[in-house]
Design an enzyme around this catalytic site. Sequence first.
Site, PDB file in Angstrom:
ATOM      1  N   ARG A   1     -24.645  -0.942   9.279  1.00 18.19           N
ATOM      2  CA  ARG A   1     -24.446  -2.373   8.989  1.00 18.19           C
ATOM      3  C   ARG A   1     -24.805  -3.242  10.209  1.00 18.19           C
ATOM      4  NH1 ARG A   1     -19.550  -4.230   5.335  1.00 18.19           N
ATOM      5  NH2 ARG A   1     -20.987  -3.484   3.757  1.00 18.19           N
TER       6      ARG A   1
ATOM      7  N   GLU B   1     -18.434  -4.543  11.758  1.00 24.03           N
ATOM      8  CA  GLU B   1     -19.326  -3.730  12.605  1.00 24.03           C
ATOM      9  C   GLU B   1     -20.334  -4.594  13.342  1.00 24.03           C
ATOM     10  OE1 GLU B   1     -18.448  -2.962   9.512  1.00 24.03           O
ATOM     11  OE2 GLU B   1     -17.375  -1.085   9.792  1.00 24.03           O
TER      12      GLU B   1
ATOM     13  N   LYS C   1       0.869  -1.189   0.000  1.00 19.63           N
ATOM     14  CA  LYS C   1       0.000   0.000   0.000  1.00 19.63           C
ATOM     15  C   LYS C   1       0.907   1.241   0.000  1.00 19.63           C
ATOM     16  CE  LYS C   1      -4.216   1.572   2.324  1.00 19.63           C
ATOM     17  NZ  LYS C   1      -5.260   1.184   3.304  1.00 19.63           N
TER      18      LYS C   1
HETATM   19  C1  LIG Z   1     -18.237  -1.345   6.263  1.00 22.78           C
HETATM   20  C2  LIG Z   1     -17.012  -0.447   6.244  1.00 22.78           C
HETATM   21  N1  LIG Z   1     -16.306  -0.279   7.390  1.00 22.78           N
HETATM   22  C3  LIG Z   1     -15.218   0.517   7.405  1.00 22.78           C
HETATM   23  C4  LIG Z   1     -14.828   1.176   6.270  1.00 22.78           C
HETATM   24  C5  LIG Z   1     -13.651   2.127   6.304  1.00 22.78           C
HETATM   25  N2  LIG Z   1     -12.584   1.636   5.405  1.00 22.78           N
HETATM   26  C6  LIG Z   1     -12.398   2.113   4.200  1.00 22.78           C
HETATM   27  S1  LIG Z   1     -11.135   1.379   3.405  1.00 22.78           S
HETATM   28  C7  LIG Z   1     -10.805   0.411   4.759  1.00 22.78           C
HETATM   29  C8  LIG Z   1      -9.686  -0.546   4.760  1.00 22.78           C
HETATM   30  C9  LIG Z   1      -9.906  -1.573   3.696  1.00 22.78           C
HETATM   31  O1  LIG Z   1      -8.823  -2.470   3.763  1.00 22.78           O
HETATM   32  P1  LIG Z   1      -8.493  -3.334   2.481  1.00 22.78           P
HETATM   33  O2  LIG Z   1      -9.744  -3.951   1.981  1.00 22.78           O
HETATM   34  O3  LIG Z   1      -7.400  -4.259   2.863  1.00 22.78           O
HETATM   35  O4  LIG Z   1      -8.024  -2.277   1.393  1.00 22.78           O
HETATM   36  P2  LIG Z   1      -6.660  -1.437   1.350  1.00 22.78           P
HETATM   37  O5  LIG Z   1      -7.009  -0.068   1.872  1.00 22.78           O
HETATM   38  O6  LIG Z   1      -5.658  -2.147   2.183  1.00 22.78           O
HETATM   39  O7  LIG Z   1      -6.276  -1.420  -0.108  1.00 22.78           O
HETATM   40  C10 LIG Z   1     -11.716   0.659   5.770  1.00 22.78           C
HETATM   41  C11 LIG Z   1     -11.739  -0.016   7.089  1.00 22.78           C
HETATM   42  C12 LIG Z   1     -15.603   0.975   5.106  1.00 22.78           C
HETATM   43  N3  LIG Z   1     -15.300   1.617   3.931  1.00 22.78           N
HETATM   44  N4  LIG Z   1     -16.668   0.166   5.125  1.00 22.78           N
END
Ligand SMILES: Cc1ncc(C[n+]2csc(CCOP(=O)(O)OP(=O)(O)O)c2C)c(N)n1
Length: 583
Positions: free
Chosen positions: A355, A327, A240
Amino acid sequence: MSELLSRIGSPSDVRALPEEALPLLCQELREDIISICGRVGGHLGASLGAVELIVALHRVFHSPQDALLFDVGHQTYAHKLLTGRRDRMHTLRHAGGIAPFLDPRESPHDALLAGHSCTAVSAALGVLEGRRQQGHRGHVVAVLGDGGLTGGLTFEGLNNAGGSSLPLVVVLNDNQMSISANVGAIPALLRTREARDFFEGLGFTYLGPVDGHDLPALMRALREARASSRPVVVHALTLKGKGFPPAEADAQTRGHAMGPYEWRDGKLVRSRGGQRTFSEAFAAVLEDAMARDPRVVAVTPAMLEGSALNALKARFPDRVHDVGIAEQHAVTFSAGLAMAGARPVCCIYSTFLQRAYDQIIHDVCLPGLPVVFAVDRAGLVGADGATHQGTYDVASLRPLPDLHLWSPMVGEDLAPMLDTALVAPHASVIRFPRGTLPPLPEGLSAGEVPLRGARWLLRAEQPRLTLVTLGPLGIAALEAARGEPGWSVLDARCASPLDEAALLEAGRSGHVVVAEEGTTRGGLGSAVLELFAAHGLMARVRLMGMPDAFVPHGDARVQRAEQGLDAAGLRRAGLALLAGGGR
Ligand SMILES: Cc1ncc(C[n+]2csc(CCOP(=O)(O)OP(=O)(O)O)c2C)c(N)n1
Ligand SMILES: CC(=O)[C@@H](O)[C@H](O)COP(=O)(O)O
Ligand SMILES: [Mg+2]
């Protein structure tokens, strides 16, 4: 100087390039992403980490005939740049501009509208089955991150897909990061040999792990996946923030979400206001409560950073629980904590709390457990737009029995509200907006603990009109009422249960404007109308809040003013009501 990228108007142009040109294309994409985020901010880290993945996907699959569904969509700036939006990317996340995530209304190449995590697999399986049923052709690909694998909805989709004979392609972008370092057993398992067993046990053909920045290897794996006649997962290992040293070096979030930044003397300077936010203020009062009472614990579903809990985690490592993008689990885990006598404070964004609605009812309110929900980003959130607005929590939570719904107007309200909630025998919500703290108006106090009901901000001798507000709107209402004879201002403070005595007094002024930064359908205003009707109280009432529509990305201050939720708008509304006018 982006000679290749300027020639790319659609994915077919990507497929027309000679393979040896692809590394240069990736370099130009990174340069664009870094420049765009420097100017307008955005999800820099995830988008930099997915550059090769997205180029390879568009080389092997033929969007839009083949549907590419991205989980969340925050990692897709390269996808937007390759699908004809490069000339508008400087409008990213701005009103009327390019959306913060993907949206089929913005491009036919955006197969899934998302912003919340963990939806891609289920949606992709649905698209695949729907196409099969209707005799449509085309491959369907779900692209998700390792963070997405910590969310239950993803597993519901994987379970169903793995048991089907449908050739769903899942591409796992494994960078071992969520917003901060990923948590739980699954992300760790992904980096062991058991990853293959894990996915094969779920009924998938497993391809990988493959270097997610090695284009030839990626394309080979994706071609093999494309040829599969059954569910298949391509496990890509990525970094990342790749290609931008300050993001790569940012161990906390790898530059997950950046405000606009600039280089000064070779250093990255983030143009942040530096003022204290509601999140930071709440984390501070929570820290005090945890220091005073060892039963108090904090829970966050993957938003340690966004909920400003890093310092709390450092001070109380075994009392701050990051449970991943989960969540539903976060809420029911909090219920379990309360069942065991702890005093859990579940820190969760308003939009993500949606959610876990059943868990709030079934696992917390029904058993009457004293869980405290610190609901952050309540109200308008600005750049993240429609998928992230916190405009439904009052309307959705107000009907629930024995759930007290507090809204601080200023930071000084947070401690008494938390102290009140922590001694309450029932569940409580303390909801506060994204953004910096307003100043406490002259002569006002936060009130005695346990807080009871509403707070008069201005109480006219001969009242003719009352502005009833929730949260920081009380500040604007005070300004609106200044100099207006007979105007009162009441900070409702608690949207449920209502302070009936205070609101009936407000109603007896004859004219009432109820203002809230949420939907007026079922919010505080509806509660006030219900109260007046139950008491046969006749008053002219104007409800002000968000329209019956999803609120797009933009500047929250401008959007608030557009709905009249600023001092000028509230004054106009009050004067119009007194003049006998409606809107
Ligand atoms: C239901 C939900 N909870 C929390 C978030 C906040 N959020 C946005 S991106 C992210 C991390 C996602 O991690 P990953 O899928 O590994 O993607 P990366 O950012 O590492 O590419 C989070 C927790 C969200 N978008 N949706
Ligand atoms: C993509 C996502 O859901 C998060 O990154 C979210 O954008 C964070 O919002 P804040 O910037 O309000 O913390
Ligand atoms: Mg990740």
